[in-house]
Enzyme design. Structure first.
Site, PDB file in Angstrom:
ATOM      1  N   ASP A 148       0.844  -1.193   0.000  1.00 19.08           N
ATOM      2  CA  ASP A 148       0.000   0.000   0.000  1.00 19.08           C
ATOM      3  C   ASP A 148       0.881   1.245   0.000  1.00 19.08           C
ATOM      4  OD1 ASP A 148      -2.238  -1.498   0.090  1.00 19.08           O
ATOM      5  OD2 ASP A 148      -2.563  -1.287   2.248  1.00 19.08           O
ATOM      6  N   LYS A 167      -4.588   2.966  -3.307  1.00 15.32           N
ATOM      7  CA  LYS A 167      -6.004   3.117  -3.625  1.00 15.32           C
ATOM      8  C   LYS A 167      -6.345   4.584  -3.523  1.00 15.32           C
ATOM      9  CE  LYS A 167      -7.104  -0.927  -1.192  1.00 15.32           C
ATOM     10  NZ  LYS A 167      -7.781  -1.358  -0.001  1.00 15.32           N
ATOM     11  N   MET A 200      -9.625   7.685   9.993  1.00 16.10           N
ATOM     12  CA  MET A 200     -10.436   8.449   9.060  1.00 16.10           C
ATOM     13  C   MET A 200      -9.618   9.485   8.317  1.00 16.10           C
ATOM     14  SD  MET A 200     -12.430  10.871  11.774  1.00 16.10           S
ATOM     15  CE  MET A 200     -13.729  11.205  10.632  1.00 16.10           C
TER      16      MET A 200
HETATM   17  N1  SAH Z   1      -4.706  -1.382   8.453  1.00 16.82           N
HETATM   18  C1  SAH Z   1      -4.329  -0.068   8.942  1.00 16.82           C
HETATM   19  C2  SAH Z   1      -5.417   0.954   8.758  1.00 16.82           C
HETATM   20  C3  SAH Z   1      -5.747   1.287   7.347  1.00 16.82           C
HETATM   21  S1  SAH Z   1      -6.934   2.588   7.203  1.00 16.82           S
HETATM   22  C4  SAH Z   1      -3.928  -0.203  10.420  1.00 16.82           C
HETATM   23  O1  SAH Z   1      -4.150  -1.243  11.031  1.00 16.82           O
HETATM   24  O2  SAH Z   1      -3.376   0.762  10.958  1.00 16.82           O
HETATM   25  C5  SAH Z   1      -5.910   3.978   7.020  1.00 16.82           C
HETATM   26  C6  SAH Z   1      -6.026   4.890   8.225  1.00 16.82           C
HETATM   27  O3  SAH Z   1      -5.181   4.404   9.267  1.00 16.82           O
HETATM   28  C7  SAH Z   1      -5.549   6.289   7.975  1.00 16.82           C
HETATM   29  O4  SAH Z   1      -6.545   7.095   7.377  1.00 16.82           O
HETATM   30  C8  SAH Z   1      -5.238   6.756   9.380  1.00 16.82           C
HETATM   31  O5  SAH Z   1      -6.409   7.108  10.066  1.00 16.82           O
HETATM   32  C9  SAH Z   1      -4.711   5.488  10.019  1.00 16.82           C
HETATM   33  N2  SAH Z   1      -3.236   5.450  10.019  1.00 16.82           N
HETATM   34  C10 SAH Z   1      -2.454   4.531   9.457  1.00 16.82           C
HETATM   35  N3  SAH Z   1      -1.139   4.790   9.690  1.00 16.82           N
HETATM   36  C11 SAH Z   1      -1.104   5.894  10.439  1.00 16.82           C
HETATM   37  C12 SAH Z   1      -0.063   6.663  11.027  1.00 16.82           C
HETATM   38  N4  SAH Z   1       1.232   6.330  10.861  1.00 16.82           N
HETATM   39  N5  SAH Z   1      -0.406   7.755  11.737  1.00 16.82           N
HETATM   40  C13 SAH Z   1      -1.693   8.089  11.917  1.00 16.82           C
HETATM   41  N6  SAH Z   1      -2.703   7.406  11.381  1.00 16.82           N
HETATM   42  C14 SAH Z   1      -2.432   6.318  10.659  1.00 16.82           C
END
Ligand code: SAH
Length: 489
Positions: free
Chosen positions: A248, A270, A383
Site C-alpha cells: 500500500d 487506492k 479516518m
Molecule cells: N490497516 C491499517 C489501517 C488502514 S486505514 C492499520 O491497522 O493501521 C488507514 C487509516 O489508518 C488512515 O486514514 C489513518 O487514520 C490510520 N493510520 C495509518 N497509519 C497511520 C499513522 N502512521 N499515523 C496516523 N494514522 C495512521
C-alpha cells in the site's frame, strides 16, 4: 588471528574442565549437551556440579591441578579465576597436543568457543577470533531474531527424507530446486505454524509430485504504522523471502528498505472513490504472481485485518486455491496511542476502546452514534481528516460532552509525527488550524487529556493545556473484588 572453523563431535569423548565455579559450570553444561564425557578438576565445586558428580554425569578430580589430568583427553578447558594456573594448563595441554580453551583469554587458547544460534540440528556459530566478542554477541542476537525456531524441525525433516530426495532428483539442479521449495515453501510454512504432522504429509506429497515449477503463495503482512522497529520479526522474515511485494501507499520507505534487495516492489495505492476497481486490480495481481510460482508478500499499513480489507483478499485467495499466511502488524490505534502518550484504557477514565472508521459521509451514517457517544470509553477513529465536522455533530447530538478531550495524531511513529489536542467542541477547527493531513488517527475520550502529560515522542502536543483528567469525578465503579488482595488488607 585467523581461525579454522570446525564443529567437533564430542560424544563419548573425554574432556577436562579445570575449575569448579560458575564459569566452569556453564562450560560443563554445554559439553554435557554435546554428549562429552566430562571430568571436572577442582578442589571445590558449585552445588550444580556436585549434583552432576553425584548423578554420575560428571567425573571429579579433587584437589590441585596435576599434568596427569590431561592424559587421554581430547579437549581441555581452563576455567579457573587463577590466570597463572590457566596458563599452566594451556601450556601443558599444548605439549600434549590437546586443544585447550582458556576462558576469556583468546591468546592462550588453541580453540575458541563461538557464539551460537541453536536450531539443532542446525547450528550457526559466530566468532570474532577473540578480537571483539561483544560484536560476535551482537551479530548473534541479530541472527537469532532472523532464524525461526522451526528451522530445527525443518532440518530434521530434511535429514529423514535426504536419501529419498536424492533418489527422486538425481540431477543436482533439480535437487537444489526441490530443497529450496522444501525450505521456503508450504512445508516450512506448516512447521512455522507448529503443524509438524501436516508438514510431513506435505513433504511426502512434494516428493511424489512431478517436478514442475514451484507453487506460489501469498503472505499478508502487517507493516505497522511506519517506524520499521515496529515491524514483527515474522514480518521481516517474510520480506526477506519475498519474490514480489505488493504494498500500500501507506507503507513507509524504511520498512520497504528491509525487504530482499531483488524483490519486485509494486505499489497498489487506492484512491478515494475508486476502491472497487483498485481492489479488483490487487486481486488480479496477487493471482498472477502466485500462479507464476512466486512468493508474494502483500504488505499493508498497520494490521491487515484492521480496516485493511485483508479478509476480502484472503477469501479471494482461498477461492482460487492459493496458499496463504497472515502476519499481524501493529495497528495505527495502538501505535499512535503509544507514541502520543495516550493510554487507550485507564482504570479511572476509560474501560473500553472502540476502533471506528469514518472515511466518508456514507460510513458516518452507518455508525451506532448512541453507543459511540457514551462517556468513559475511548474512540480510535481511522479516518480522513475531512469527516471531522460530521463526526463532532453526531457525537454532540447523541450526548457526548463538548469538553471531551481528543488527540489527533498525524504521521504517528514517524519522525514528522504531530499531535494536535483539544476538545470535541473545537475538533475540526483545531485540525484545520494546524493543517492536519492524512494519515491521521483521532483518539477521542477522557484518556486523551493525558497526552499533554505523558508525551515522550517527537514534538510536544499542539494544543491548549488541558488539566488532566478533565472535569471528571474519579471513577468508583471498580468492584472491590478486582482489587489486589493486599490493597484490601
Ligand atoms: N490497516 C491499517 C489501517 C488502514 S486505514 C492499520 O491497522 O493501521 C488507514 C487509516 O489508518 C488512515 O486514514 C489513518 O487514520 C490510520 N493510520 C495509518 N497509519 C497511520 C499513522 N502512521 N499515523 C496516523 N494514522 C495512521
Amino acid at each position: 588471528m585467523k581461525l579454522y572453523p570446525l564443529f567437533a563431535d564430542l560424544s563419548r569423548r573425554a574432556v577436562l574442565v579445570v575449575g569448579g565455579g560458575g564459569v566452569a559450570e556453564r562450560k560443563v553444561a554445554a559439553l554435557l549437551a554435546a554428549g562429552a564425557q566430562v571430568t571436572v578438576g577442582a578442589p571445590e565445586l558449585t552445588p550444580q556440579l556436585q549434583r552432576w558428580v553425584r548423578q554420575g554425569r560428571v567425573a571429579h578430580r579433587a584437589g590441585e591441578f596435576t599434568p596427569g589430568w590431561l592424559d587421554y583427553v581430547w579437549l581441555a578447558v581452563a576455567a579457573t579465576s587463577d590466570r597463572a594456573l590457566n596458563a599452566r594448563v594451556a601450556e601443558l595441554a599444548g605439549l600434549r597436543r590437546v586443544f585447550v580453551n582458556v576462558v576469556d583469554d583468546a591468546e592462550l587458547s588453541s580453540f575458541h568457543v563461538p557464539a551460537v544460534i541453536d536450531r539443532a540440528p542446525l547450528v550457526v556459530a559466530i566468532s570474532s577470533g577473540g578480537a571483539a566478542p561483544m560484536l560476535a554477541r551482537l551479530v548473534r542476537e541479530r541472527l537469532e531474531t532472523l532464524l525461526d525456531h522451526s528451522l530445527g524441525p525443518l532440518a530434521l525433516l530434511a535429514a529423514r527424507l535426504r536419501r529419498r530426495i536424492r533418489r527422486r532428483h538425481p540431477d543436482l539442479a533439480a535437487r537444489r530446486r526441490f530443497y529450496t521449495e522444501l525450505f521456503t515453501g508450504p512445508v516450512a510454512a506448516l512447521l512455522r505454524k507448529g503443524q509438524a504432522a501436516q508438514a510431513a504429509v506435505a513433504a511426502e506429497q512434494a516428493l511424489r509430485a512431478a517436478p514442475i515449477g514451484q507453487a506460489g503463495s501469498v503472505v499478508l503482512v502487517g507493516a505497522g504504522p511506519g517506524d520499521p522497529g515496529l515491524l514483527t520479526l515474522r514480518g521481516l522474515r517474510a520480506l526477506n523471502e519475498a519474490d514480489v511485494i505488493l504494498h500500500d501507499r501507506l507503507v513507509s520507505a524504511e520498512v520497504l528498505e528491509l525487504a530482499r534487495r531483488d524483490a519486485e516492489r509494486i505499489e497498489v495505492g487506492k484512491q478515494a472513490g475508486h476502491h472497487h476497481a483498485a481492489q479488483d486490480e490487487i486481486h488480479a495481481l496477487l493471482l498472477e504472481h502466485a500462479q507464476a510460482g512466486r512468493r508474494v508478500v502483500r504488505l499493508k499499513g498497520g494490521d491487515p485485518f484492521v480496516f485493511g480489507r485483508g479478509g476480502e483478499e484472503l477469501e479471494f485467495l482461498r477461492d482460487h486455491g492459493i496458499p496463504y499466511e497472515v502476519v499481524p502488524g501493529i495497528t495505527a490505534a495502538l501505535a499512535c496511542a503509544a507514541h502520543a502518550g495516550v493510554p487507550l484504557t485507564h482504570r479511572d477514565h476509560a474501560q473500553s476502546v472502540r476502533f471506528v472508521t469514518a472515511h466518508c459521509r456514507d460510513s458516518l451514517d452507518t455508525l451506532d452514534w448512541r453507543a459511540l457517544a457514551q462517556e468513559r470509553q475511548t474512540l480510535a477513529v481511522y479516518m480522513g481528516v475531512a469527516g471531522l465536522e460530521g463526526f463532532r455533530e453526531q457525537l454532540l447530538a447523541h450526548g457526548r460532552a463538548p469538553f471531551t478531550p481528543f488527540a489527533l495524531v498525524e504521521n504517528g511513529t514517524r519522525a514528522d509525527q504531530r499531535v494536535v489536542t483539544g476538545t470535541l467542541a473545537n475538533l475540526p477547527e483545531r485540525a484545520q488550524a494546524h493543517a492536519v493531513r492524512s494519515p491521521a488517527l483521532l483518539i477521542l475520550g477522557e484518556v486523551a487529556a493525558l497526552a499533554g502529560r505523558l508525551a515522550w515522542f517527537g514534538a510536544p502536543p499542539l494544543g491548549e493545556a488541558l488539566a488532566a483528567p478533565p472535569r471528571l469525578r474519579p471513577l468508583r465503579t471498580t468492584p472491590a473484588a478486582c482489587e489486589p488482595a493486599r490493597r484490601r488488607a
